[in-house]
Design a protein around this motif. Structure first.
Motif, PDB file in Angstrom:
ATOM      1  N   THR A  25       0.858  -1.173   0.000  1.00  0.00           N
ATOM      2  CA  THR A  25       0.000   0.000   0.000  1.00  0.00           C
ATOM      3  C   THR A  25       0.896   1.225   0.000  1.00  0.00           C
ATOM      4  O   THR A  25       1.807   1.324   0.829  1.00  0.00           O
ATOM      5  CB  THR A  25      -0.898   0.034   1.247  1.00  0.00           C
ATOM      6  N   ALA A  26       0.659   2.152  -0.917  1.00  0.00           N
ATOM      7  CA  ALA A  26       1.425   3.401  -0.976  1.00  0.00           C
ATOM      8  C   ALA A  26       0.478   4.577  -0.832  1.00  0.00           C
ATOM      9  O   ALA A  26      -0.558   4.627  -1.486  1.00  0.00           O
ATOM     10  CB  ALA A  26       2.181   3.491  -2.295  1.00  0.00           C
ATOM     11  N   VAL A  27       0.843   5.499   0.031  1.00  0.00           N
ATOM     12  CA  VAL A  27       0.077   6.725   0.228  1.00  0.00           C
ATOM     13  C   VAL A  27       0.951   7.855  -0.291  1.00  0.00           C
ATOM     14  O   VAL A  27       2.072   8.053   0.177  1.00  0.00           O
ATOM     15  CB  VAL A  27      -0.293   6.923   1.709  1.00  0.00           C
ATOM     16  N   LEU A  28       0.443   8.573  -1.266  1.00  0.00           N
ATOM     17  CA  LEU A  28       1.243   9.556  -1.989  1.00  0.00           C
ATOM     18  C   LEU A  28       1.439  10.847  -1.206  1.00  0.00           C
ATOM     19  O   LEU A  28       0.670  11.186  -0.319  1.00  0.00           O
ATOM     20  CB  LEU A  28       0.595   9.847  -3.338  1.00  0.00           C
ATOM     21  N   GLU A  29       2.479  11.554  -1.606  1.00  0.00           N
ATOM     22  CA  GLU A  29       2.828  12.835  -0.984  1.00  0.00           C
ATOM     23  C   GLU A  29       1.778  13.894  -1.296  1.00  0.00           C
ATOM     24  O   GLU A  29       1.210  13.941  -2.376  1.00  0.00           O
ATOM     25  CB  GLU A  29       4.186  13.289  -1.531  1.00  0.00           C
TER      26      GLU A  29
END
Length: 149
Positions: A25-29
């Motif tokens: 899971t990646a949460v963007l800047e």
């Protein structure tokens, strides 16, 4: 997120865990928000802690998580020691986290493991000058959740 989107998302998570052994899971800047990424399924399938990475984009974080699994699955992961060969870009090291340190970030893992036991490590990386967060002159937006010692 509506119920249909949640259902679709978790179907994708469970499919990735079934086929690959884990999901990233990646949460963007965003403005005033440090990006982060984390794994779900590694602890269950490869008997090593899940991995949390703060401050890197999704592609590099995904590559580091993949390399972590390849290198350490079913083995002991060294803590507080620089690892030179996880990435060809820079050295890293790992610190342990309490689940309470990461539970507000790793919501997919919280749901996946529910009341089961699981563990997390944080991958720590250097700034552009090769300095780590516990070194004088470190300058990068990496949120450290655990104890650097």
């Amino acid at each position: 997120m509506d119920d249909k989107k949640k259902e679709d998302y978790f179907n994708k998570v469970y499919k990735n865990i079934k086929n690959k052994g884990y999901h990233t899971t990646a949460v963007l800047e965003e403005i005033d928000f440090t990006p982060f990424a984390y794994s779900t399924g590694i602890f269950k399938n490869f008997k090593i802690p899940e991995l949390f990475i703060s401050g890197l984009g999704p592609n590099l974080s995904g590559e580091l998580i993949e390399n972590y699994v390849s290198k350490f699955k079913f083995a002991e992961v060294p803590l507080h020691r620089k690892i030179q060969n996880l990435s060809d870009r820079f050295a890293v090291y790992f610190i342990s986290l309490k689940n309470s340190d990461v539970e507000e970030y790793a919501l997919t893992s919280v749901k996946f493991y529910e009341n089961s036991n699981y563990e997390y490590l944080q991958l720590i990386f250097p700034d552009l000058n090769g300095k780590f967060p516990n070194e004088v002159g470190y300058n990068y937006d990496q949120k450290v959740l655990g104890n650097l010692k």
